[in-house]
Enzyme design. Structure first.
Site, short mmCIF file in Angstrom:
data_model
loop_
_atom_site.label_atom_id
_atom_site.label_comp_id
_atom_site.label_asym_id
_atom_site.label_seq_id
_atom_site.Cartn_x
_atom_site.Cartn_y
_atom_site.Cartn_z
CB ILE A 1 22.15 32.37 18.17
CG1 ILE A 1 21.99 32.82 16.72
CG2 ILE A 1 21.10 31.31 18.50
CD1 ILE A 1 22.23 31.68 15.67
CB SER A 2 20.01 37.80 18.00
OG SER A 2 21.01 38.43 18.76
CD GLN A 3 12.57 37.05 18.14
OE1 GLN A 3 12.80 37.65 19.20
NE2 GLN A 3 11.41 37.11 17.53
#
Ligand code: SAM
Length: 217
Positions: free
Chosen positions: A64-66
């Protein structure tokens, strides 16, 4: 899983952090303040860390992206209500929800079957309904083109020409391009049928875009 006062407090902190890094669009900050990110982490041991501004594993070797990255890409896209948006790399579905919160009509495609299946079930359980697709998004999603905006949430070796072809005139593509370790964020605006404007932003580190026009996964 519950969304407690503690989680809400941690989200307020996260919004402060993301704002402090330069994100100005209040609609994006409101979305980050609303979405229970701790619901999205595959490993329950990570739940405690869900509101740190970091990427986390979601299974299948993906992340899950930052939150800052999600906010940055969303801001680059300049979403208007009813924009038709293609997201390449559904992953956990977090970015898709941010786009839905901004009023976009979202088409999202994922290459990993298990992630596609999991997220396709999970997002509707939270009340979010993008259109889900399974397959190689490195060539876009031709049957529903043209799009107002396209966002690629995995690192590409080059800009796939098919993605530019699937943009409307005036449309925007946001895509990280580089090698397997770091990529420059690019914003490409299709100003006319055969004319684009290309802008380069900071370095980011994404998992690779696989597939035919990606890293051939
Ligand atoms: N947007 C996601 C989120 O909010 O959780 C972040 C996803 S992760 C950084 C990148 C995703 O792109 C992974 O789920 C990966 O499987 C997917 N991906 C990689 N290559 C792809 C391709 N050719 N087509 C579609 N999805 C791809």
């Amino acid at each position: 899983m519950q969304d407690t006062y503690r989680h809400k407090g941690l989200r307020r902190q996260l919004v402060k952090t993301v704002r402090g890094k330069g994100i100005k669009d209040e609609r994006i900050l409101t979305a980050i303040g609303k979405i229970p990110r701790h619901f999205f982490l595959a490993d329950s041991a990570l739940v405690e860390h869900a509101y740190e501004d970091k990427a986390f594993p979601i299974g299948e070797g993906q992340t899950i992206s930052q939150p800052y990255t999600v906010a940055f890409q969303s801001e680059m896209l300049d979403i208007k209500p009813k924009d038709k948006v293609l997201e390449i790399g559904t992953g956990s579905g977090y970015q898709a929800i941010v786009l839905l919160e901004l009023g976009a009509e979202v088409y999202t495609i994922e290459y990993q079957k298990k992630l596609y299946e999991r997220t396709k079930k999970f997002l509707p359980s939270l009340g979010y309904h993008p259109r889900f697709f399974y397959g190689d998004g490195s060539k876009g999603l031709k049957q529903f083109a043209a799009y107002d905006k396209i966002i690629v949430t995995a690192g590409a070796p080059t800009v796939p020409s098919e993605l530019i072809a699937q943009l409307k005139i005036g449309g925007i593509l946001v895509i990280p391009v580089g090698n397997s370790r770091t990529q420059k964020m690019l914003r490409i605006t299709k100003v006319a049928d055969s004319k684009i404007r290309k802008e380069e932003f900071n370095d980011f580190a994404f998992v690779p875009l696989l597939g035919e026009d990606g890293w051939k996964g």
